[in-house]
Write an enzyme that holds these catalytic residues in place. Structure first.
Site, PDB file in Angstrom:
ATOM      1  N   SER A 124       0.685  -1.190  -0.039  1.00  0.00           N
ATOM      2  CA  SER A 124      -0.052   0.066   0.087  1.00  0.00           C
ATOM      3  C   SER A 124       0.806   1.306  -0.121  1.00  0.00           C
ATOM      4  O   SER A 124       0.367   2.354  -0.140  1.00  0.00           O
ATOM      5  CB  SER A 124      -0.909  -0.067   1.277  1.00  0.00           C
ATOM      6  N   GLY A 173      -5.268  -0.908   5.393  1.00  0.00           N
ATOM      7  CA  GLY A 173      -5.762  -1.800   6.356  1.00  0.00           C
ATOM      8  C   GLY A 173      -7.054  -1.363   7.138  1.00  0.00           C
ATOM      9  O   GLY A 173      -7.574  -1.868   7.863  1.00  0.00           O
ATOM     10  N   CYS A 227       2.570  -7.088   1.747  1.00  0.00           N
ATOM     11  CA  CYS A 227       1.499  -6.317   2.678  1.00  0.00           C
ATOM     12  C   CYS A 227       1.024  -7.498   3.436  1.00  0.00           C
ATOM     13  O   CYS A 227       0.433  -8.493   2.925  1.00  0.00           O
ATOM     14  CB  CYS A 227       0.617  -5.591   1.727  1.00  0.00           C
ATOM     15  N   THR A 261      -1.875  -7.127   5.100  1.00  0.00           N
ATOM     16  CA  THR A 261      -3.174  -7.014   5.091  1.00  0.00           C
ATOM     17  C   THR A 261      -3.691  -7.854   3.926  1.00  0.00           C
ATOM     18  O   THR A 261      -4.786  -8.499   3.860  1.00  0.00           O
ATOM     19  CB  THR A 261      -3.548  -5.560   4.818  1.00  0.00           C
ATOM     20  N   CYS A 314       2.456  -6.384   9.901  1.00  0.00           N
ATOM     21  CA  CYS A 314       2.570  -5.301   8.974  1.00  0.00           C
ATOM     22  C   CYS A 314       3.616  -4.771   8.543  1.00  0.00           C
ATOM     23  O   CYS A 314       4.406  -4.709   9.223  1.00  0.00           O
ATOM     24  CB  CYS A 314       1.463  -4.290   9.491  1.00  0.00           C
TER      25      CYS A 314
HETATM   26  N1  DGL Z   1       2.090  -2.612   4.798  1.00  0.00           N
HETATM   27  C1  DGL Z   1       0.730  -2.981   4.797  1.00  0.00           C
HETATM   28  C2  DGL Z   1       0.619  -4.240   5.751  1.00  0.00           C
HETATM   29  O1  DGL Z   1       1.520  -4.996   5.957  1.00  0.00           O
HETATM   30  C3  DGL Z   1       0.003  -1.848   5.484  1.00  0.00           C
HETATM   31  C4  DGL Z   1      -1.472  -1.905   5.357  1.00  0.00           C
HETATM   32  C5  DGL Z   1      -1.920  -0.529   5.179  1.00  0.00           C
HETATM   33  O2  DGL Z   1      -1.694   0.224   4.269  1.00  0.00           O
HETATM   34  O3  DGL Z   1      -2.972  -0.246   6.095  1.00  0.00           O
HETATM   35  O4  DGL Z   1      -0.355  -4.609   6.218  1.00  0.00           O
END
Ligand code: DGL
Length: 239
Positions: free
Chosen positions: A8, A40, A70, A72, A166
């Site tokens: 993201s 997320g 990611c 999520t 995350c």
């Molecule tokens: N780096 C994403 C993850 O590992 C972030 C998700 C988000 O943008 O909220 O979940």
């Protein structure tokens, strides 16, 4: 090997960094959807639409495989498909953390809601939905962290390990470590063995973001700490 990676925003750079360290000869194409971060806190349908466009972009770049960097999206990987091998972050954890008694997992609200971690980690789990962290990290508002972390970390006292569920959270690992002094686990530790490299390749890194400002650049510098080729690229968001 030509490796596509996406997230993201800047969080997936923590995965990229780890792969570059281990396999510097590969070619890496990264896409960070900064304009739509955080994923997320959004509905699954919305982020799946964005992700499909990113996967198509990486396929057109002719990558050999695509890493969903990611947590999520990895928690919802059944919605994502590609004509290239698609590697998520949760599958490599399967049965790897069984030795711990109780594991706290910090992750985005959507990751926690899908319950995906329970499929791969069979210990006692303490799940912490961290609704504010990604936004703070993307905006480099690190001075807000202590107050928020104090609250999130209260329930971790009886865990013997903490999974940063995350990819943004390793960026603030030193802040988190102030509140948890036992084992802190990150996804990259279990992912690295899934890819390879040809040491005759020259190695290059190209980063694309849907939005770039000083904070994005600051995060890139802070995480990768090297000169990289960066470009703004907005993908068509039609379904
Ligand atoms: N780096 C994403 C993850 O590992 C972030 C998700 C988000 O943008 O909220 O979940």
């Amino acid at each position: 090997m030509k490796v596509g990676i996406f997230d993201s925003g800047v969080g997936g750079l923590t995965i990229l960094k780890s792969l570059i360290n281990k396999y510097p000869h590969n070619t890496y194409i990264y896409y960070g959807d900064t304009i739509h971060a955080p994923y997320g806190n959004k509905k699954i349908e919305e982020i799946v639409t964005y992700s499909k466009n990113i996967i198509k972009f990486l396929e057109d770049e002719n990558v050999d495989l695509i890493i969903i960097a990611c947590g999520t999206l990895s928690s919802n990987k059944e919605y994502l498909h590609s004509n290239k091998p698609l590697i998520d972050l949760l599958t490599p954890l399967d049965n790897k953390l069984d030795n711990y008694h109780k594991i706290s997992i910090m992750a985005t609200p959507l990751s926690i809601k899908t319950n995906a971690f329970k499929k791969y980690i069979h210990n006692n789990l303490n799940l912490i939905a961290c609704d504010k962290l990604v936004d703070i990290i993307e905006k480099c508002e690190f001075n807000k962290l202590d107050e928020i972390l104090q609250e999130y970390m209260k329930s971790t006292f009886d865990s013997d390990a903490l999974l940063l569920g995350c990819t943004h959270y390793p960026i603030i690992k030193e802040y988190i470590a102030k509140y948890f002094n036992k084992r802190i686990i990150t996804f990259d530790e279990y992912l690295k063995d899934l890819i390879t490299e040809d040491i005759n390749d020259k190695g290059s890194i190209k980063l694309y973001f849907s939005y770039i400002d000083d904070n994005v650049l600051k995060n890139i510098n802070n995480i990768l700490n090297k000169d990289v080729n960066i470009e703004r690229k907005i993908l068509d968001v039609r379904k």
